[in-house]
Motif scaffolding. Structure first.
Motif, short mmCIF file in Angstrom:
data_model
loop_
_atom_site.label_atom_id
_atom_site.label_comp_id
_atom_site.label_asym_id
_atom_site.label_seq_id
_atom_site.Cartn_x
_atom_site.Cartn_y
_atom_site.Cartn_z
N HIS A 52 -4.24 -1.13 -3.64
CA HIS A 52 -4.47 0.09 -2.85
C HIS A 52 -5.23 1.10 -3.71
O HIS A 52 -5.01 1.18 -4.91
CB HIS A 52 -3.14 0.77 -2.50
CG HIS A 52 -2.24 -0.04 -1.63
ND1 HIS A 52 -2.56 -0.36 -0.33
CD2 HIS A 52 -1.01 -0.56 -1.85
CE1 HIS A 52 -1.56 -1.06 0.20
NE2 HIS A 52 -0.63 -1.20 -0.71
N GLU A 53 -6.08 1.88 -3.06
CA GLU A 53 -6.60 3.09 -3.71
C GLU A 53 -5.47 4.12 -3.70
O GLU A 53 -4.65 4.11 -2.76
CB GLU A 53 -7.79 3.65 -2.92
CG GLU A 53 -9.07 2.84 -3.02
CD GLU A 53 -9.55 2.72 -4.46
OE1 GLU A 53 -9.47 3.73 -5.20
OE2 GLU A 53 -9.99 1.62 -4.85
N PRO A 54 -5.41 5.02 -4.69
CA PRO A 54 -4.31 6.00 -4.70
C PRO A 54 -4.18 6.76 -3.37
O PRO A 54 -3.08 6.99 -2.89
CB PRO A 54 -4.69 6.94 -5.85
CG PRO A 54 -5.50 6.08 -6.77
CD PRO A 54 -6.25 5.11 -5.91
N GLU A 55 -5.33 7.10 -2.76
CA GLU A 55 -5.25 7.90 -1.52
C GLU A 55 -4.62 7.08 -0.39
O GLU A 55 -3.80 7.59 0.39
CB GLU A 55 -6.66 8.38 -1.13
CG GLU A 55 -6.68 9.58 -0.23
CD GLU A 55 -5.64 10.66 -0.55
OE1 GLU A 55 -5.58 11.11 -1.72
OE2 GLU A 55 -4.86 11.04 0.37
N ALA A 56 -4.99 5.79 -0.34
CA ALA A 56 -4.42 4.92 0.70
C ALA A 56 -2.92 4.75 0.45
O ALA A 56 -2.11 4.72 1.39
CB ALA A 56 -5.12 3.56 0.69
N TYR A 57 -2.54 4.65 -0.83
CA TYR A 57 -1.12 4.52 -1.16
C TYR A 57 -0.35 5.77 -0.72
O TYR A 57 0.73 5.68 -0.14
CB TYR A 57 -0.94 4.27 -2.66
CG TYR A 57 0.52 4.16 -3.06
CD1 TYR A 57 1.27 3.04 -2.74
CD2 TYR A 57 1.15 5.22 -3.72
CE1 TYR A 57 2.61 2.95 -3.08
CE2 TYR A 57 2.49 5.14 -4.07
CZ TYR A 57 3.22 3.99 -3.74
OH TYR A 57 4.55 3.91 -4.07
#
Ligand SMILES: NC(=O)c1ccc[n+]([C@@H]2O[C@H](COP(=O)([O-])OP(=O)(O)OC[C@H]3O[C@@H](n4cnc5c(N)ncnc54)[C@H](OP(=O)(O)O)[C@@H]3O)[C@@H](O)[C@H]2O)c1
Length: 489
Positions: A52-57
Motif C-alpha cells: 500500500h502507499e501510505p495514503e491508501a493505507y
C-alpha cells in the motif's frame, strides 16, 4: 480533559493490515490520541507485506477506525491529526535485509522509545526480534509486545522465549493478555485489596468453590487454520483462564509493581496440582461442537467450518476442575470452562461462599452468598445476599446488590488495548505476563493435553448453540455443585 502524555515514541505495528490491528490496536491508538495521551511527537508505523502507499493505507485505517469507535467519538479533527502520525511501509518479516530499510525509515533518534508490536502469526515472533537486532534497532529503549499464543507447549514456549530473550532483556518484553487490560479484571484487584470487607473471607474456610467461565457464541470464524492446530486449551485456558485464576487466588503483593504482582501470580501457577494419568479423565472435559441451532438459525458443525480438517479431533470446549495446593485454597475447587458456539456469550468469575453453619429460620434453606464479577458482555459486580421476604413470617429470599460500571461511572470505558498500549509506552509491565508465568502455565497444561492424546482422542460432541457437553455439568454435579447459568429450557 487532562492530558497525560506518554513518552515520545515510535510505535511500530508488525501485521498492520491484520484483524487485530484494524479492530483493536488502531482504534485504541486513535482514542489515546484523541484523549491526548500520546506525546505530540509520537509516530505510528504499520508494516505488512501488502504493497500500500501510505495514503491508501490511511484510507483503509480510516474505514476500520470509524467502524470500531463509537460514532460520537469519531471526528474529522481528531482523525486528521491522528492520521498525520500514521505511516505505512511494506515489509516481509522473512526477509532479513528488509530490516535495514526499516532502520533507515525510522531514522536515527537515540534515546527514543520504540515499541515493536507483533500483531502477526506467532511463528514470526522470533525472526522479527532477531532481524530487529540485526538491523541495530534493539537498544535499551526498545520494547517488544507479543500477542498470544506464545508457544504450543512448554518446549516451544521456551524456545521462543530463549530467542526473544537473546536480544531483548526480559524487562522490555511485554507479553500481552488483553483480559488483564479489562477494567472489570482490575476491579477484581481493587475489590480484593482496596476493601477490608472481602479479604478475611477470601479463603477455604469461607469459599465453597470458584467458577471461571469464558463462553463465546461465535464459532471459529475465519481462524480455522490456526484454531484447528491449537484448540481451546491452548487458545484460552493456558493464558486467559489461568491468568484470571491467578488474580482470584494470589496473595496481596507488597507493592502494585510488576515484579511484586507477577511473583504472586507465579506462586499460584506453581501451586496448581498437576492433573495427570486417570485424573485427566475425571477432572477435565473436552468437547467439540456439532451442528445445532440458536434462535431459529442452523449453526454448522466445527468440522464443516472453513479451513478445519473434516476429521478434526480438536477441542472447541474445555471444562476442568483445578485445585491449588496452598494453605489458603486447599480443598476449594476452581472450575474453569471455555468454549465456542455456545448458548450465551459471557465471561465471568463466580465466587461461591459457603452457606451459614446453622439454619435459624425454619422452612428456609439459605443459599451461600455469591459474588459474580462479570467481564463480558457488560462489566459488573454483583453480590447475592439472603434477605427477608416482605410480609408475614421469616421466609428468606436471595437479593442482588449490583454494581454496573456503566451506571456508576458515567465516563467512557477504556478498551483493554488502550490501557495496555499506554502501559507499554510508559514501560509498566504490571499487567503483562513474565516468561516464568507463561512457562509455569504450560508446565501445568502440557500433561493434560498429553493425557487427552493418550487416553481418549475424541472430544465429546455438543450441539452448537447449547451450553456445552453434558459431561461438563456432571463434573460439577459429582461434587454437589452446578454452573451458575440462567438457562432457559
Ligand atoms: N484478531 C484478534 O482478535 C486476536 C486476538 C488475540 C490475539 N491475536 C493474535 O494476534 C496476532 C495477529 O492476529 P490477526 O487476527 O490480526 O491475524 P491476521 O488478520 O492474519 O493478520 C496477520 C498480519 O500479519 C501480516 N503478515 C503475515 N505474514 C507476514 C510477513 N511474512 N511479513 C510481514 N507481515 C506479515 C499480514 O499482512 P500481509 O499478509 O499483507 O503480510 C497481516 O497484517 C496472532 O498472533 C493472533 O493469535 C489476535
Amino acid at each position: 480533559m487532562t492530558a497525560r502524555w506518554g513518552n515520545a515514541c515510535d510505535i511500530v505495528v508488525f501485521g498492520g493490515t491484520g484483524d487485530l490491528a484494524m479492530r483493536k490496536l488502531l482504534p485504541a491508538l486513535y482514542y489515546l490520541h484523541r484523549d491526548r495521551h500520546l506525546h505530540p511527537q509520537t509516530r505510528i508505523l504499520a508494516l505488512a507485506r501488502a504493497r500500500h502507499e501510505p495514503e491508501a493505507y490511511r484510507r483503509l485505517v480510516r474505514r476500520h477506525v470509524s467502524q470500531h469507535v463509537a460514532s460520537a467519538d469519531f471526528s474529522e479533527d481528531s482523525w486528521g491529526s491522528f492520521s498525520a502520525r500514521l505511516d505505512y511501509m511494506p515489509l516481509d518479516i522473512s526477509q532479513r535485509l528488509e530490516f535495514a530499510r526499516l532502520a533507515r525509515h525510522l531514522g536515527d533518534s537515540p534515546g527514543r522509545v520504540r515499541v515493536f508490536y507483533l500483531a502477526t502469526l506467532p511463528d514470526l515472533f522470533a525472526p522479527t526480534a532477531l532481524h530487529l537486532h540485526g538491523a541495530g534497532l534493539v537498544d535499551d529503549q526498545a520494547r517488544i509486545v507479543l500477542e498470544k499464543p506464545l508457544g504450543e507447549s512448554l518446549a516451544t514456549a521456551r524456545r521462543v522465549n530463549d530467542q526473544i530473550g537473546s536480544v531483548f532483556d526480559e524487562s522490555r518484553v511485554f507479553r500481552i493478555d488483553h483480559f488483564l487490560g479489562k477494567e472489570a479484571v482490575q476491579n477484581l484487584l481493587a475489590l480484593r485489596f482496596g476493601n477490608a470487607l472481602f479479604e478475611p473471607l477470601w479463603r477455604n474456610g469461607h469459599i465453597d468453590h470458584v467458577q471461571i467461565s469464558v463462553l463465546e457464541t461465535v464459532g471459529v470464524e475465519n481462524r480455522g487454520a490456526y484454531y484447528d492446530q491449537a484448540g481451546a486449551m491452548r487458545d484460552m485456558v493456558q493464558n486467559h483462564l489461568l491468568q484470571l485464576l491467578c488474580l482470584v487466588a494470589m496473595e496481596a503483593p507488597v507493592h502494585f509493581e510488576p515484579e511484586a504482582v507477577r511473583n504472586e501470580k507465579l506462586k499460584i501457577l506453581e501451586a496448581l496440582r498437576p492433573i495427570t494419568g486417570m485424573d485427566v479423565q475425571d477432572q477435565t472435559v473436552r468437547g467439540q461442537y456439532s451442528r445445532g441451532r440458536r434462535a431459529g438459525e442452523t449453526l454448522p458443525a466445527y468440522y464443516f467450518e472453513k479451513s478445519v480438517d473434516h476429521d478434526s479431533n480438536t477441542e472447541t470446549y474445555v471444562a476442568l476442575r483445578a485445585e491449588i495446593d496452598n494453605w489458603r485454597w486447599a480443598g476449594v475447587p476452581f472450575y474453569l470452562r471455555t468454549g465456542k458456539s455456545l448458548a450465551q456469550r459471557k465471561s465471568e468469575i463466580v465466587i461461591q461462599f459457603k452457606s451459614v453453619p446453622h439454619r435459624l429460620f425454619p422452612g428456609t434453606t439459605p443459599e451461600g452468598n455469591r459474588l459474580v464479577i462479570r467481564l463480558q458482555p457488560d462489566e459488573s459486580i454483583s453480590l447475592s445476599l439472603m434477605a427477608k421476604s416482605p410480609g408475614r413470617g421469616m421466609a428468606l429470599q436471595e437479593v442482588e446488590l449490583d454494581l454496573h460500571f456503566d451506571e456508576a461511572f458515567k465516563r467512557r470505558r477504556w478498551d483493554a488495548y488502550e490501557r495496555l498500549l499506554l502501559d507499554v509506552i510508559e514501560g509498566d509491565a504490571t499487567l503483562f505476563m513474565r516468561r516464568d508465568e507463561i512457562e509455569a502455565a504450560w508446565r501445568w497444561v502440557d500433561p493434560i493435553i498429553g493425557g487427552w492424546q493418550e487416553v481418549y482422542r475424541s472430544p465429546k460432541r455438543y450441539a452448537a448453540g447449547s451450553w456445552g457437553p453434558e459431561a461438563a455439568d456432571s463434573l460439577l454435579e459429582r461434587a454437589g455443585h452446578a454452573w451458575f447459568d440462567e438457562r432457559g429450557d
